[in-house]
Design an enzyme around this catalytic site. Structure first.
Site, PDB file in Angstrom:
ATOM      1  NE  ARG A  55      -2.843   0.551   3.449  1.00  0.00           N
ATOM      2  CZ  ARG A  55      -1.971   0.613   4.534  1.00  0.00           C
ATOM      3  NH1 ARG A  55      -1.128   1.777   4.510  1.00  0.00           N
ATOM      4  NH2 ARG A  55      -1.988  -0.149   5.563  1.00  0.00           N
ATOM      5  CE1 TYR A 107     -17.675  11.307 -15.254  1.00  0.00           C
ATOM      6  CE2 TYR A 107     -16.530  11.363 -13.218  1.00  0.00           C
ATOM      7  CZ  TYR A 107     -17.298  10.664 -14.072  1.00  0.00           C
ATOM      8  OH  TYR A 107     -17.727   9.334 -13.723  1.00  0.00           O
ATOM      9  CG  ASP A 179     -10.025  15.828 -14.835  1.00  0.00           C
ATOM     10  OD1 ASP A 179      -9.647  15.283 -15.693  1.00  0.00           O
ATOM     11  OD2 ASP A 179     -11.024  15.271 -14.189  1.00  0.00           O
ATOM     12  CE  LYS A 204     -13.266   7.694 -18.488  1.00  0.00           C
ATOM     13  NZ  LYS A 204     -12.901   8.126 -17.146  1.00  0.00           N
TER      14      LYS A 204
END
Ligand SMILES: Cc1ncc(COP(=O)(O)O)c(C=O)c1O
Length: 384
Positions: A55, A107, A179, A204
């Protein structure tokens, strides 16, 4: 060649293939191994070899973070399990009473996270058209700590002038987040225009093959990187090693894919612009686009996303979206295959309560890298 930290004297294509990805020291393997491990042997109590628990850190993730930071021209990068996890991590820098100013066409998931989750922690927000200076000024308040822009935006593809916005944020004591999911660092590098954070849904274009969900934050400030690194480990929304590998694999072809996405999108924009069924085409590369000038200033090309409205309203849009064969009716974007969707009935639903009303005759295309003639024929048949 110092592949760990390839700076911008190396070409973008070279960095996409090599940054963070030197051959494996032990075996010479050309690709970065998938370090599918949770923990690491320590030589003495408390003396590890750079990694102690996955982690906190994993070598496949380090390679990805180095690679993407090099592409953004950033000093630091942190990878996450999704774009939303990356966004959430930045937003956790805020305290009760702080205010976020976001673009009114952010978004839907960003809007939902800020307006429905952050508010539970006492964070306030407002939304404005960040391409209009007076709108920004009106909505900034003394508690504004973050200004959050998406450019090009989803689904209207409007452009925010990053330099103007980040100057404004800094003059008012706020940080500027951009973004960069739609543009990717191949087309636009927000840090060069003063942004403090770049955030990505790597799901994406960076992944590019519709097979991995991920997120990324790039930044220059070591202090901010330390805070984000602390949260990355403390909250733990980290990507799995295999997902990091898939992203590294996708990123190698980012520049060639983006060139083709842009080329195909331009042909489709030309086709749609003269089609009798089409009312209005939204594409930042069109000189008629309301924010084309800002796009010209900060983008290398104008991307693979195209939106358009059709005559006949919502029903016509739904029928067209269901009729294509090469374009698949699906949410998401940025991969090799072409996708079509109706935002008002699909992706924009997560923005319930948003001040932005998306026209229900609007269709959004994520233009893929198939043969352009096949894409044009498919749209022509669907619009007939
Ligand atoms: C512009 C933008 N930012 C962030 C996200 C969220 O990313 P993810 O779906 O990887 O969590 C999306 C998802 O569609 C997006 O389009």
């Amino acid at each position: 060649m110092a592949r760990e930290n390839m700076d911008e004297k190396w070409g973008f294509e070279t960095r996409a293939i090599h940054a963070g990805q030197k051959p494996d020291q032990q075996t010479g393997a050309i690709t970065v191994p998938v370090y599918q491990t949770t923990t690491y042997e320590q030589d003495e109590v408390g003396k590890d070899r750079g990694y102690e628990y996955s982690r906190t850190g994993n070598p496949t993730r380090t390679a990805l973070e180095t690679s993407l930071a090099a592409l953004e021209g950033a000093n630091h990068g942190r990878a996450f399990a999704s774009g939303m996890a990356a966004e959430d991590t930045i937003l956790r820098l805020l305290n009760p009473g702080d205010h976020v100013l976001m673009g009114n066409d952010a978004y839907g998931g960003t809007f939902r996270l800020i307006s429905k989750v952050l508010t539970r922690m006492g964070v306030d927000w407002s939304a404005a058209d960040l391409s209009i200076k007076e709108d920004i000024e009106k909505n900034m308040n003394p508690n504004t700590k973050l200004v959050w822009a998406e450019t090009p935006s989803n689904p209207l593809l409007s452009i925010v002038d990053i330099q103007t916005l980040s100057d404004f944020a800094h003059d008012n004591g706020a940080l500027c987040v951009v973004d960069n999911t739609f543009a990717t660092p191949y087309l636009q590098k927000p840090l060069e225009f003063g942004a403090d954070f770049v955030v990505h849904s790597t799901t994406k274009y960076l992944g590019g093959h519709s097979d991995v969900v991920g997120g990324f934050i790039a930044m220059n400030s070591t202090e901010l990187d330390q805070e984000i690194g602390f949260l990355q480990n403390a909250v733990g929304a980290v990507p799995a090693p295999w997902d990091c590998y898939l992203l590294l694999r996708g990123v190698k072809t980012l520049p060639v894919r983006m060139d083709r996405h842009c080329e195909n999108a331009e042909s489709i924009v030309n086709f749609l612009s003269s089609h009798s069924q089409v009312e209005h085409v939204l594409y930042p590369g069109l000189t008629s686009h309301p924010t084309h000038e800002a796009a010209q200033k900060q983008m290398k090309k104008y991307g693979g996303m195209v939106s358009f409205t059709v005559k006949g309203g919502a029903e016509a849009a739904r029928q067209i979206a269901a009729k294509t064969n090469v374009f698949t009716l699906a949410e998401s974007l940025g991969a090799v295959e072409s996708l079509i969707e109706v935002p008002a009935a699909m992706t924009h639903l997560s923005a319930e309560g948003s001040p932005l009303e998306v026209d229900n005759s609007l269709i959004r295309l994520s233009v893929g890298i198939e043969t352009v003639e096949d894409l044009l024929l498919d749209l022509d048949n669907a619009l007939a």
